[in-house]
Each structure stands twice: as C-alpha cells, then as structure tokens.
Design a protein around this motif. Structure first.
Motif, PDB file in Angstrom:
ATOM      1  N   MET A 170       0.810  -1.214   0.000  1.00 22.51           N
ATOM      2  CA  MET A 170       0.000   0.000   0.000  1.00 22.51           C
ATOM      3  C   MET A 170       0.845   1.266   0.000  1.00 22.51           C
ATOM      4  O   MET A 170       0.437   2.297  -0.525  1.00 22.51           O
ATOM      5  CB  MET A 170      -0.945   0.011   1.206  1.00 22.51           C
ATOM      6  CG  MET A 170      -2.075  -0.985   1.136  1.00 22.51           C
ATOM      7  SD  MET A 170      -3.338  -0.696   2.413  1.00 22.51           S
ATOM      8  CE  MET A 170      -2.396  -1.062   3.905  1.00 22.51           C
ATOM      9  N   LEU A 171       2.039   1.204   0.592  1.00 24.80           N
ATOM     10  CA  LEU A 171       2.800   2.430   0.831  1.00 24.80           C
ATOM     11  C   LEU A 171       4.157   2.468   0.153  1.00 24.80           C
ATOM     12  O   LEU A 171       4.756   3.529   0.035  1.00 24.80           O
ATOM     13  CB  LEU A 171       2.987   2.640   2.347  1.00 24.80           C
ATOM     14  CG  LEU A 171       1.705   2.744   3.175  1.00 24.80           C
ATOM     15  CD1 LEU A 171       2.048   2.914   4.653  1.00 24.80           C
ATOM     16  CD2 LEU A 171       0.839   3.902   2.701  1.00 24.80           C
ATOM     17  N   ARG A 172       4.665   1.327  -0.276  1.00 26.63           N
ATOM     18  CA  ARG A 172       6.006   1.301  -0.843  1.00 26.63           C
ATOM     19  C   ARG A 172       6.024   1.891  -2.267  1.00 26.63           C
ATOM     20  O   ARG A 172       4.970   2.089  -2.881  1.00 26.63           O
ATOM     21  CB  ARG A 172       6.525  -0.132  -0.858  1.00 26.63           C
ATOM     22  CG  ARG A 172       5.825  -1.051  -1.835  1.00 26.63           C
ATOM     23  CD  ARG A 172       6.194  -2.495  -1.546  1.00 26.63           C
ATOM     24  NE  ARG A 172       5.648  -3.420  -2.535  1.00 26.63           N
ATOM     25  CZ  ARG A 172       5.654  -4.747  -2.383  1.00 26.63           C
ATOM     26  NH1 ARG A 172       6.173  -5.280  -1.284  1.00 26.63           N
ATOM     27  NH2 ARG A 172       5.160  -5.538  -3.319  1.00 26.63           N
ATOM     28  N   PRO A 173       7.214   2.152  -2.816  1.00 30.16           N
ATOM     29  CA  PRO A 173       7.288   2.695  -4.173  1.00 30.16           C
ATOM     30  C   PRO A 173       6.592   1.784  -5.183  1.00 30.16           C
ATOM     31  O   PRO A 173       6.610   0.560  -5.067  1.00 30.16           O
ATOM     32  CB  PRO A 173       8.801   2.756  -4.438  1.00 30.16           C
ATOM     33  CG  PRO A 173       9.411   2.881  -3.080  1.00 30.16           C
ATOM     34  CD  PRO A 173       8.548   2.045  -2.180  1.00 30.16           C
ATOM     35  N   GLY A 179      10.059   1.330 -15.961  1.00 31.91           N
ATOM     36  CA  GLY A 179      10.902   0.456 -15.150  1.00 31.91           C
ATOM     37  C   GLY A 179      11.428   1.099 -13.880  1.00 31.91           C
ATOM     38  O   GLY A 179      11.991   0.411 -13.016  1.00 31.91           O
ATOM     39  N   SER A 180      11.291   2.422 -13.756  1.00 34.47           N
ATOM     40  CA  SER A 180      11.714   3.104 -12.532  1.00 34.47           C
ATOM     41  C   SER A 180      10.646   2.931 -11.447  1.00 34.47           C
ATOM     42  O   SER A 180       9.575   2.374 -11.704  1.00 34.47           O
ATOM     43  CB  SER A 180      11.961   4.582 -12.804  1.00 34.47           C
ATOM     44  OG  SER A 180      10.745   5.229 -13.165  1.00 34.47           O
ATOM     45  N   VAL A 245      14.693   5.424  -7.781  1.00 30.88           N
ATOM     46  CA  VAL A 245      13.483   5.664  -6.996  1.00 30.88           C
ATOM     47  C   VAL A 245      13.308   7.170  -6.812  1.00 30.88           C
ATOM     48  O   VAL A 245      14.217   7.851  -6.333  1.00 30.88           O
ATOM     49  CB  VAL A 245      13.551   4.981  -5.614  1.00 30.88           C
ATOM     50  CG1 VAL A 245      12.251   5.231  -4.838  1.00 30.88           C
ATOM     51  CG2 VAL A 245      13.796   3.482  -5.758  1.00 30.88           C
ATOM     52  N   ALA A 246      12.161   7.682  -7.180  1.00 33.22           N
ATOM     53  CA  ALA A 246      11.860   9.107  -7.019  1.00 33.22           C
ATOM     54  C   ALA A 246      10.622   9.261  -6.145  1.00 33.22           C
ATOM     55  O   ALA A 246       9.898   8.299  -5.889  1.00 33.22           O
ATOM     56  CB  ALA A 246      11.620   9.746  -8.385  1.00 33.22           C
ATOM     57  N   TRP A 314      11.309  -7.613  -3.720  1.00 30.49           N
ATOM     58  CA  TRP A 314      10.147  -7.459  -4.606  1.00 30.49           C
ATOM     59  C   TRP A 314      10.447  -6.526  -5.778  1.00 30.49           C
ATOM     60  O   TRP A 314       9.795  -6.599  -6.826  1.00 30.49           O
ATOM     61  CB  TRP A 314       8.953  -6.947  -3.819  1.00 30.49           C
ATOM     62  CG  TRP A 314       9.161  -5.589  -3.200  1.00 30.49           C
ATOM     63  CD1 TRP A 314       9.619  -5.332  -1.939  1.00 30.49           C
ATOM     64  CD2 TRP A 314       8.952  -4.320  -3.810  1.00 30.49           C
ATOM     65  NE1 TRP A 314       9.699  -3.979  -1.726  1.00 30.49           N
ATOM     66  CE2 TRP A 314       9.296  -3.331  -2.865  1.00 30.49           C
ATOM     67  CE3 TRP A 314       8.489  -3.928  -5.065  1.00 30.49           C
ATOM     68  CZ2 TRP A 314       9.195  -1.979  -3.127  1.00 30.49           C
ATOM     69  CZ3 TRP A 314       8.396  -2.562  -5.329  1.00 30.49           C
ATOM     70  CH2 TRP A 314       8.755  -1.607  -4.372  1.00 30.49           C
ATOM     71  N   MET A 315      11.451  -5.671  -5.613  1.00 30.44           N
ATOM     72  CA  MET A 315      11.782  -4.749  -6.704  1.00 30.44           C
ATOM     73  C   MET A 315      12.261  -5.479  -7.953  1.00 30.44           C
ATOM     74  O   MET A 315      12.187  -4.937  -9.062  1.00 30.44           O
ATOM     75  CB  MET A 315      12.863  -3.772  -6.241  1.00 30.44           C
ATOM     76  CG  MET A 315      12.397  -2.741  -5.240  1.00 30.44           C
ATOM     77  SD  MET A 315      13.741  -1.598  -4.845  1.00 30.44           S
ATOM     78  CE  MET A 315      12.858  -0.329  -3.924  1.00 30.44           C
ATOM     79  N   ASP A 316      12.771  -6.692  -7.789  1.00 24.85           N
ATOM     80  CA  ASP A 316      13.310  -7.448  -8.919  1.00 24.85           C
ATOM     81  C   ASP A 316      12.308  -8.427  -9.510  1.00 24.85           C
ATOM     82  O   ASP A 316      12.638  -9.180 -10.442  1.00 24.85           O
ATOM     83  CB  ASP A 316      14.559  -8.219  -8.474  1.00 24.85           C
ATOM     84  CG  ASP A 316      15.676  -7.295  -8.037  1.00 24.85           C
ATOM     85  OD1 ASP A 316      15.916  -6.283  -8.732  1.00 24.85           O
ATOM     86  OD2 ASP A 316      16.314  -7.557  -6.993  1.00 24.85           O
ATOM     87  N   GLU A 317      11.091  -8.421  -8.969  1.00 24.70           N
ATOM     88  CA  GLU A 317      10.084  -9.380  -9.462  1.00 24.70           C
ATOM     89  C   GLU A 317       9.490  -8.913 -10.795  1.00 24.70           C
ATOM     90  O   GLU A 317       9.424  -7.728 -11.062  1.00 24.70           O
ATOM     91  CB  GLU A 317       8.972  -9.534  -8.419  1.00 24.70           C
ATOM     92  CG  GLU A 317       9.465 -10.177  -7.127  1.00 24.70           C
ATOM     93  CD  GLU A 317       8.395 -10.197  -6.042  1.00 24.70           C
ATOM     94  OE1 GLU A 317       7.289  -9.628  -6.267  1.00 24.70           O
ATOM     95  OE2 GLU A 317       8.648 -10.760  -4.968  1.00 24.70           O
TER      96      GLU A 317
END
Length: 317
Positions: A170-173, A179-180, A245-246, A314-317
């Motif tokens: 719910m809150l993560r990037p 792809g960013s 990540v922005a 999870w960023m690489d999924e």
C-alpha cells in the motif's frame, strides 16, 4: 539480563508479544540490566512465535482479549505490576470495537494490580484538523482510549508509534512503465515524516518509562528514530537498493484510488487518504515535537539503517 521467574522481580503483562510492538517490548526488557517476569498473551500458544517466547523464559498465556471474553481478560492480568497494552485495528477495522477493547484492557490491567501501564496510542486527526479529516479511524479510535485513561486517572503513559511498515504494497514505491520506481503519496516532497524500526526500537521507549524513578502518568511519548522528508525517504531507498526511486506527489483522490485498487475497502482507503493529507497539513504528531532519545538504552535506527536491513527483493520481481 535473562528473563526470570523469581517472584522478587516485577511481573510485566505484555499484549501483542508475538507481534511487532509487543515483541519489541519483550526484547527491550530482556536486554535490561534489571530482572523482569514477563507474561505474554496469545490466542495460540502453539504457534512458533509463542513457542520462541516460552523458550526465552516468558510465561505464555492463551487468551483472546476481546470484549466477549471479559472475565478471562481480567483474570489474565492478575498479579501484574506493569502492563503494555496495544490493539490491532486492522484485524477487524471497527473503530468502536478497538476503543472498547482498549478500555477493557486498561480496566483489566488496573484491576489486576498494575501500577505502571503503557498504552500504544495515537493522536486524533479529527481533533488536530478541527474536523477536516474525521475518517482516520485507526488513529482516532486509539486516541479515544487515551482520553479514557486520562479521564479516569489511570496510571497510563501513552507511547505513540511513528510510521513503520512502509515496505508494504500500500505504501512502498510503485513500479512505473519505464521500469523506474516512485514513492507516490499525497503529500508535498518536503513534508516531514517520523519513522521508527518498531520491531527493534519501539520497546526502548517502553523500557525507559517503566524504569523511571517516578512514573509520569498521563503523559505521552512520541517515538521516532528520525524525522525525515518524504523525498529523502525515496532518495535513500534508491541509494541503498541501487534502484532508480523518485518521489511523486499525487492527489488525495489518486492516492485513495491506488489503495482501493489493491482490494482495500473504500472506507479504509478513505482512512489512509485522510491520514496522509492530515500529516501533510498538520504534521504526524500535530505541532508537538518527537520525544528525545536521551535516556534510551541505545539510539533508535535511522531511516537509512531501516532500509539497509529491510527486504526489497520485490523490486526485482
């Protein structure tokens, strides 16, 4: 010091000991140079987290701390000289129930003989906003229990948790089309947000208050390892993970829509939307400053340290 069963040591009743905040309290007391007996409450003493507590010398008591189980709840606190109380709004998402069960915990701890009670409360965003944001149920229901404790003159200190659990869907990037990743909240980039590693550091504040020569009944403690801008939250995630990540400010409606798209009911999406809008406009703790780290057993972790020890796979999924 190892947790003891010696009757000369004060008995501390800990609600939520198999969870994040209660588990942190047990950890902090276990690290103290003072001896404590600890009684932990759980609905299932056979689960691994409860068994792990028992192996460390904690008395594990099977009890459901719901309104309908009042007699057993009161019985569970008998003999405790100190108590840590916490409720989990998200188990049922019923603000009236959360407040009623919190009041019952306070009453039960007092009836059991507790002279030092720590309650995990939160500020009322309805009050802070002058009624502008009346739907932040998971804050206001806890604030109502804090009001109750003060009204009856209970020996209670309200220790409020800063933001944690930020690495959840719910809150993560969010992943963008290119792809960013972007941390998309309905606050300005410069909005200040208090963060805490609740599992490791929340208990430091509870231990400090329990061990004060004079218990400051009726006071509140506002925890935070760091007060940081949300654009720096995003920037440090990127720096540590090596990802792009922005931070992107979105509207309240967009934020609420993203929450609902994850399957969250509309009234709870409204809760979270108004929570962030209130933080942006009035501050997480309102105009009150975060509490000093002075006197804590150690310094709480910064956001950078939290990110370094979090799972971002999870960023690489």
């Amino acid at each position: 010091m190892t947790i003891t069963d010696a009757t000369s040591a004060p008995l501390v009743a800990v609600v939520g000991a198999t969870g994040i905040q209660g588990g942190s309290v047990v950890k902090a007391l276990e690290e103290s140079d003072k001896a404590y007996r600890i009684r932990a409450f759980t609905r299932d003493g056979s689960k691994p987290t409860a068994q792990a507590l028992a192996s460390r010398g904690v008395e594990v008591v099977n009890v459901s701390l719901v309104l309908e189980n009042k007699d057993k709840v009161f019985e569970a606190f008998q003999g405790a000289k100190m108590a840590f109380l916490v409720t989990n709004f998200w188990e049922h998402a019923d603000p009236g129930r959360e407040t009623a069960e919190a009041k019952q915990l306070i009453d039960a701890a007092i009836a059991g003989g507790a002279e030092r009670i720590v309650w995990s409360g939160l500020p009322s965003y309805d009050k802070l906003s002058g009624g502008k944001y009346p739907h932040v149920y998971h804050f206001d229901s806890k604030a109502a229990a804090s009001d109750y404790a003060r009204q009856i003159g209970a020996p209670v200190v309200d220790i409020q948790a800063a933001g944690y659990g930020l690495n959840n869907p719910m809150l993560r990037p969010a992943k963008l089309a290119d792809g960013s990743l972007a941390l998309q909240w309905c606050v300005a980039p410069t909005a200040l947000f208090p963060v805490i590693d609740a599992a490791n550091d929340y208990g430091l504040y509870v231990r400090q208050v329990f061990e004060l020569p004079v218990f400051p009944s009726g006071s509140e403690v506002r925890t935070a390892g760091e007060l940081i801008t949300v654009e720096d939250l995003a920037r440090q995630i990127g720096e540590i993970t090596g990802k792009q990540v922005a931070f992107k400010q979105i509207t309240g409606e967009e934020f609420g829509g993203r929450i609902q798209a994850l399957g969250v009911p509309s009234h709870l999406a409204e809760d979270l939307k108004e929570c962030f809008l209130s933080v942006a406009e009035y501050g997480y703790y309102g105009a009150k400053e975060i509490s000093s780290h002075e006197g804590l057993a150690r310094k709480p972790r910064t956001w950078k340290e939290i990110v370094e020890t979090s799972d971002w796979s999870w960023m690489d999924e």
